[in-house]
Scaffold this active site. Structure first.
Site, PDB file in Angstrom:
ATOM      1  N   TYR A 123      53.634  39.094  37.982  1.00  0.00           N
ATOM      2  CA  TYR A 123      52.921  40.356  37.753  1.00  0.00           C
ATOM      3  C   TYR A 123      51.937  40.148  36.603  1.00  0.00           C
ATOM      4  O   TYR A 123      52.345  39.954  35.462  1.00  0.00           O
ATOM      5  CB  TYR A 123      53.920  41.467  37.445  1.00  0.00           C
ATOM      6  N   ARG A 151      48.227  45.773  29.852  1.00  0.00           N
ATOM      7  CA  ARG A 151      49.509  46.071  29.214  1.00  0.00           C
ATOM      8  C   ARG A 151      50.068  44.890  28.427  1.00  0.00           C
ATOM      9  O   ARG A 151      50.741  45.081  27.416  1.00  0.00           O
ATOM     10  CB  ARG A 151      50.541  46.515  30.267  1.00  0.00           C
ATOM     11  N   ILE A 193      51.580  47.322  45.308  1.00  0.00           N
ATOM     12  CA  ILE A 193      52.727  47.978  44.672  1.00  0.00           C
ATOM     13  C   ILE A 193      52.132  49.144  43.902  1.00  0.00           C
ATOM     14  O   ILE A 193      51.400  48.954  42.935  1.00  0.00           O
ATOM     15  CB  ILE A 193      53.533  47.022  43.780  1.00  0.00           C
ATOM     16  N   TYR A 225      52.806  40.955  24.404  1.00  0.00           N
ATOM     17  CA  TYR A 225      52.809  40.991  22.937  1.00  0.00           C
ATOM     18  C   TYR A 225      52.690  39.607  22.295  1.00  0.00           C
ATOM     19  O   TYR A 225      51.877  39.412  21.400  1.00  0.00           O
ATOM     20  CB  TYR A 225      54.057  41.718  22.400  1.00  0.00           C
ATOM     21  N   THR A 228      57.172  48.734  35.235  1.00  0.00           N
ATOM     22  CA  THR A 228      56.577  49.447  34.094  1.00  0.00           C
ATOM     23  C   THR A 228      56.571  50.950  34.322  1.00  0.00           C
ATOM     24  O   THR A 228      56.851  51.735  33.402  1.00  0.00           O
ATOM     25  CB  THR A 228      55.126  48.971  33.880  1.00  0.00           C
ATOM     26  N   LYS A 276      51.658  40.218  41.960  1.00  0.00           N
ATOM     27  CA  LYS A 276      51.059  41.547  41.851  1.00  0.00           C
ATOM     28  C   LYS A 276      49.927  41.416  40.836  1.00  0.00           C
ATOM     29  O   LYS A 276      50.173  41.128  39.668  1.00  0.00           O
ATOM     30  CB  LYS A 276      52.097  42.581  41.392  1.00  0.00           C
TER      31      LYS A 276
END
Length: 291
Positions: free
Chosen positions: A136, A141, A206, A110, A47, A164
């Site tokens: 992840y 997000r 990360i 989304y 990202t 993550k």
């Protein structure tokens, strides 16, 4: 595999020229800066790399450039994720995996799938991937949280080696760490929470701030993993104000401004992202001077 991906991975920014084209000179500076700073591995096209605004061709060129510039010095993890399961499965299947150690794949955004949808998405991606998958979870997000139960189900699949985690939910962190398979990596996705997460059993981070300050941040993570939390705390608190500034007006605009002040690359971002405000930029300039 799990050993080489412990410690500090850095989610690389994608430097851009003022005209918006990819700045490969800046990307080379960044890679050299990170390797010299002692980070354990690099993560291009996450990202932080503004992948949502990069074309398929640009992403491939960046993968190729990072691979060539790195020249086998540190492990590489490729960011390949999205919300179209069939398309992502095809992308990972066709990915030239030579020189890469794993794929970091974000939970579908989304669409807001239920937990079974998230599970089936990752199951299909993992079955098609030539490399191990790191999950992840970043609800801020994606719009949906991958629960501990779903993560632990996925941890049983043979080609999924870690997660993550950037949910900010410590109850969730602890449930995963407590019940995960021994060799399943639990990686912090929040710079500011990395120290307490490692104290609970996380394997590393990360990082975004690692782009700008790899030496101190990776040293802090190594101290944590060695159980030297008194020493790690000094570095943690040295970096907390910087981390807050870095995310105050969105990522990667903040960290790119730090990189500009450090002389690594420019601060250009692609729309719909915009540069930080002049007020925040002044704070960042002063923070770099006084660091």
């Amino acid at each position: 595999m799990s050993t080489q991906l412990k410690g500090t991975g850095v989610a690389l920014v994608t430097p851009f020229n003022p005209d918006g084209s990819v700045d490969y000179s800046g990307l080379k500076n960044l890679i050299e800066h990170l390797i010299a700073g002692g980070v354990e591995y690099l993560v291009p096209m996450g990202t932080t790399g503004e992948t949502a605004t990069l074309s398929k061709e640009e992403k491939q060129k960046i993968f190729d450039f990072v691979l060539e510039t790195n020249n086998k010095r540190v492990p590489l993890v490729a960011g390949i994720g999205g919300n179209n399961t069939v398309a992502i499965a095809e992308q990972v299947k066709n990915f030239n995996s030579e020189g890469f150690s794993a794929i970091l794949s974000v939970s579908p955004y989304y669409n807001k799938p239920i937990q079974e949808g998230i599970y089936q998405h990752y199951k299909i991606v993992a079955e098609n991937a030539p490399l191990p998958i790191i999950l992840y979870n970043v609800p801020g997000r994606t719009g949906s949280n991958m629960t501990a139960e779903t993560t632990l189900r996925l941890a049983e699949l043979p080609n999924i080696i870690g997660i993550k985690e950037a949910s900010g939910n410590f109850e969730q962190f602890m449930e995963i760490i407590k019940y995960k398979p021994k060799d399943f990596l639990f990686i912090s996705g929040d710079d500011g929470l990395a120290l307490p997460m490692i104290s609970l059993g996380a394997d590393g981070v990360i990082s975004v701030v690692g782009n700008a300050f790899p030496k101190d941040f990776s040293a802090m993570i190594r101290k944590c993993l060695e159980g030297k939390f008194d020493e790690a705390r000094l570095l943690h608190y040295k970096l907390t104000d910087i981390i807050n500034m870095l995310f105050a007006e969105g990522s990667p605009a903040g960290v790119k401004t730090f990189l500009k002040e450090l002389g690594i690359c420019g601060q250009t971002v692609r729309l719909p992202l915009v540069n930080v405000s002049s007020t925040l930029e002044t704070k960042i300039v002063n923070a770099v001077k006084n660091y």
